[in-house]
Write a protein that holds these residues in place. Structure first.
Motif, PDB file in Angstrom:
ATOM      1  N   ASP A   1       0.856  -1.189   0.000  1.00 59.70           N
ATOM      2  CA  ASP A   1       0.000   0.000   0.000  1.00 59.70           C
ATOM      3  C   ASP A   1       0.891   1.238   0.000  1.00 59.70           C
ATOM      4  N   ASP A   2       1.486   1.521  -1.162  1.00 54.72           N
ATOM      5  CA  ASP A   2       2.465   2.593  -1.292  1.00 54.72           C
ATOM      6  C   ASP A   2       2.109   3.508  -2.458  1.00 54.72           C
ATOM      7  N   LEU A   3       3.027   4.414  -2.730  1.00 50.32           N
ATOM      8  CA  LEU A   3       2.878   5.329  -3.855  1.00 50.32           C
ATOM      9  C   LEU A   3       2.838   4.567  -5.181  1.00 50.32           C
ATOM     10  N   GLU A   4       3.614   3.484  -5.275  1.00 52.30           N
ATOM     11  CA  GLU A   4       3.637   2.700  -6.504  1.00 52.30           C
ATOM     12  C   GLU A   4       2.255   2.123  -6.815  1.00 52.30           C
ATOM     13  N   ARG A   5       1.547   1.695  -5.776  1.00 55.79           N
ATOM     14  CA  ARG A   5       0.198   1.156  -5.986  1.00 55.79           C
ATOM     15  C   ARG A   5      -0.741   2.241  -6.487  1.00 55.79           C
ATOM     16  N   LEU A   6      -0.611   3.446  -5.937  1.00 57.84           N
ATOM     17  CA  LEU A   6      -1.438   4.553  -6.408  1.00 57.84           C
ATOM     18  C   LEU A   6      -1.194   4.856  -7.874  1.00 57.84           C
ATOM     19  N   THR A   7       0.065   4.867  -8.279  1.00 56.19           N
ATOM     20  CA  THR A   7       0.359   5.155  -9.678  1.00 56.19           C
ATOM     21  C   THR A   7      -0.078   4.016 -10.586  1.00 56.19           C
ATOM     22  N   LEU A   8      -0.004   2.780 -10.101  1.00 54.42           N
ATOM     23  CA  LEU A   8      -0.443   1.635 -10.896  1.00 54.42           C
ATOM     24  C   LEU A   8      -1.944   1.655 -11.131  1.00 54.42           C
ATOM     25  N   THR A   9      -2.700   2.010 -10.104  1.00 57.80           N
ATOM     26  CA  THR A   9      -4.152   2.042 -10.242  1.00 57.80           C
ATOM     27  C   THR A   9      -4.628   3.322 -10.902  1.00 57.80           C
ATOM     28  N   GLY A  10      -3.776   4.325 -11.007  1.00 60.46           N
ATOM     29  CA  GLY A  10      -4.137   5.559 -11.686  1.00 60.46           C
ATOM     30  C   GLY A  10      -4.970   6.500 -10.851  1.00 60.46           C
ATOM     31  N   ARG A  11      -4.947   6.344  -9.547  1.00 56.11           N
ATOM     32  CA  ARG A  11      -5.746   7.198  -8.673  1.00 56.11           C
ATOM     33  C   ARG A  11      -4.908   8.372  -8.176  1.00 56.11           C
ATOM     34  N   VAL A  12      -4.659   9.317  -9.034  1.00 54.20           N
ATOM     35  CA  VAL A  12      -3.956  10.520  -8.653  1.00 54.20           C
ATOM     36  C   VAL A  12      -4.880  11.698  -8.892  1.00 54.20           C
ATOM     37  N   GLN A  13      -4.734  12.733  -8.083  1.00 53.89           N
ATOM     38  CA  GLN A  13      -5.618  13.876  -8.201  1.00 53.89           C
ATOM     39  C   GLN A  13      -5.179  14.792  -9.329  1.00 53.89           C
ATOM     40  N   GLY A  14      -6.136  15.534  -9.823  1.00 51.29           N
ATOM     41  CA  GLY A  14      -5.847  16.484 -10.884  1.00 51.29           C
ATOM     42  C   GLY A  14      -6.806  16.299 -12.038  1.00 51.29           C
ATOM     43  N   LYS A  15      -6.645  17.155 -13.033  1.00 47.60           N
ATOM     44  CA  LYS A  15      -7.508  17.080 -14.207  1.00 47.60           C
ATOM     45  C   LYS A  15      -6.986  16.049 -15.189  1.00 47.60           C
ATOM     46  N   ARG A  16      -7.903  15.467 -15.927  1.00 49.51           N
ATOM     47  CA  ARG A  16      -7.502  14.574 -17.003  1.00 49.51           C
ATOM     48  C   ARG A  16      -7.072  15.394 -18.210  1.00 49.51           C
ATOM     49  N   ASP A  17      -6.256  14.791 -19.045  1.00 47.41           N
ATOM     50  CA  ASP A  17      -5.879  15.442 -20.290  1.00 47.41           C
ATOM     51  C   ASP A  17      -7.067  15.442 -21.240  1.00 47.41           C
ATOM     52  N   ARG A  18      -7.060  16.382 -22.140  1.00 47.39           N
ATOM     53  CA  ARG A  18      -8.120  16.441 -23.144  1.00 47.39           C
ATOM     54  C   ARG A  18      -7.872  15.395 -24.216  1.00 47.39           C
ATOM     55  N   GLY A  19      -8.935  15.038 -24.927  1.00 45.46           N
ATOM     56  CA  GLY A  19      -8.809  14.117 -26.042  1.00 45.46           C
ATOM     57  C   GLY A  19      -8.903  12.667 -25.594  1.00 45.46           C
ATOM     58  N   ARG A  20      -8.446  11.807 -26.468  1.00 46.50           N
ATOM     59  CA  ARG A  20      -8.504  10.382 -26.189  1.00 46.50           C
ATOM     60  C   ARG A  20      -7.563  10.042 -25.048  1.00 46.50           C
ATOM     61  N   GLN A  21      -8.063   9.258 -24.100  1.00 50.87           N
ATOM     62  CA  GLN A  21      -7.249   8.901 -22.947  1.00 50.87           C
ATOM     63  C   GLN A  21      -6.188   7.874 -23.343  1.00 50.87           C
ATOM     64  N   ARG A  22      -5.043   7.982 -22.728  1.00 51.76           N
ATOM     65  CA  ARG A  22      -3.957   7.045 -23.001  1.00 51.76           C
ATOM     66  C   ARG A  22      -4.282   5.677 -22.413  1.00 51.76           C
ATOM     67  N   VAL A  23      -3.752   4.651 -23.039  1.00 54.31           N
ATOM     68  CA  VAL A  23      -3.919   3.305 -22.519  1.00 54.31           C
ATOM     69  C   VAL A  23      -2.910   3.137 -21.387  1.00 54.31           C
ATOM     70  N   THR A  24      -3.404   2.773 -20.213  1.00 58.04           N
ATOM     71  CA  THR A  24      -2.508   2.625 -19.067  1.00 58.04           C
ATOM     72  C   THR A  24      -1.878   1.237 -19.066  1.00 58.04           C
ATOM     73  N   PHE A  25      -0.808   1.113 -18.324  1.00 55.99           N
ATOM     74  CA  PHE A  25      -0.099  -0.162 -18.226  1.00 55.99           C
ATOM     75  C   PHE A  25      -1.023  -1.246 -17.680  1.00 55.99           C
ATOM     76  N   SER A  26      -1.756  -0.928 -16.608  1.00 56.66           N
ATOM     77  CA  SER A  26      -2.619  -1.942 -16.003  1.00 56.66           C
ATOM     78  C   SER A  26      -3.776  -2.311 -16.921  1.00 56.66           C
ATOM     79  N   HIS A  27      -4.287  -1.349 -17.698  1.00 56.09           N
ATOM     80  CA  HIS A  27      -5.370  -1.660 -18.635  1.00 56.09           C
ATOM     81  C   HIS A  27      -4.881  -2.604 -19.735  1.00 56.09           C
ATOM     82  N   SER A  28      -3.723  -2.307 -20.308  1.00 54.53           N
ATOM     83  CA  SER A  28      -3.207  -3.167 -21.371  1.00 54.53           C
ATOM     84  C   SER A  28      -2.829  -4.546 -20.825  1.00 54.53           C
TER      85      SER A  28
END
Length: 136
Positions: free
Chosen positions: A71-98
């Protein structure tokens, strides 16, 4: 070896891994490119099968399981749960999704897929199944 795109590994990358593996075998066996020896002959002479792609995939899956159980920072980045706005346009394919698409062929959601990592034995069985599947 089939060069289909598997868990989080794209087709050009797979081709490069296989080419590197063949290059290593040719160097070990001292086979010159000028001899124009096919890959099948090189593999027969070495007495091995193409294994580099399987090793990479197995290590990717075991690493993801290891990271997700902490339960660390690496898990947060892997799951993609970081605060902030999303980028515009088509969303990138994440490592965990692929990775999920390659392992479960889209039958499970990303969250269900990552929750499997909590149970170490289930995750190991799934990893072994994926790595032994034909075409991966």
């Amino acid at each position: 070896m089939d060069t289909k795109a598997g868990p989080s590994t794209k087709r050009p990358l797979i081709r490069r891994i296989v080419a590197a593996e063949m290059w290593f075998l040719r160097r070990i066996l001292k086979i010159s490119w000028a001899e124009r020896t096919s890959n099948e002959v090189v593999l027969r002479r070495a007495g091995v099968k193409k294994e580099a792609v399987h090793i990479v995939r197995k290590r990717q899956l075991s690493f993801v399981g290891h990271i997700y159980r902490e339960d660390d920072l690496e898990r947060l980045t892997l799951t993609g749960r970081v605060q902030g706005k999303r980028d515009r346009g088509r969303q990138r394919v994440t490592f965990s999704h692929s990775l999920n698409q390659g392992v479960t062929q889209g039958t499970r959601s990303k969250n269900e897929f990552l929750r499997l990592a909590d149970n170490r034995e289930e995750w190991r069985l799934m990893t072994a199944d994926v790595c032994n599947r034909p075409g991966t």
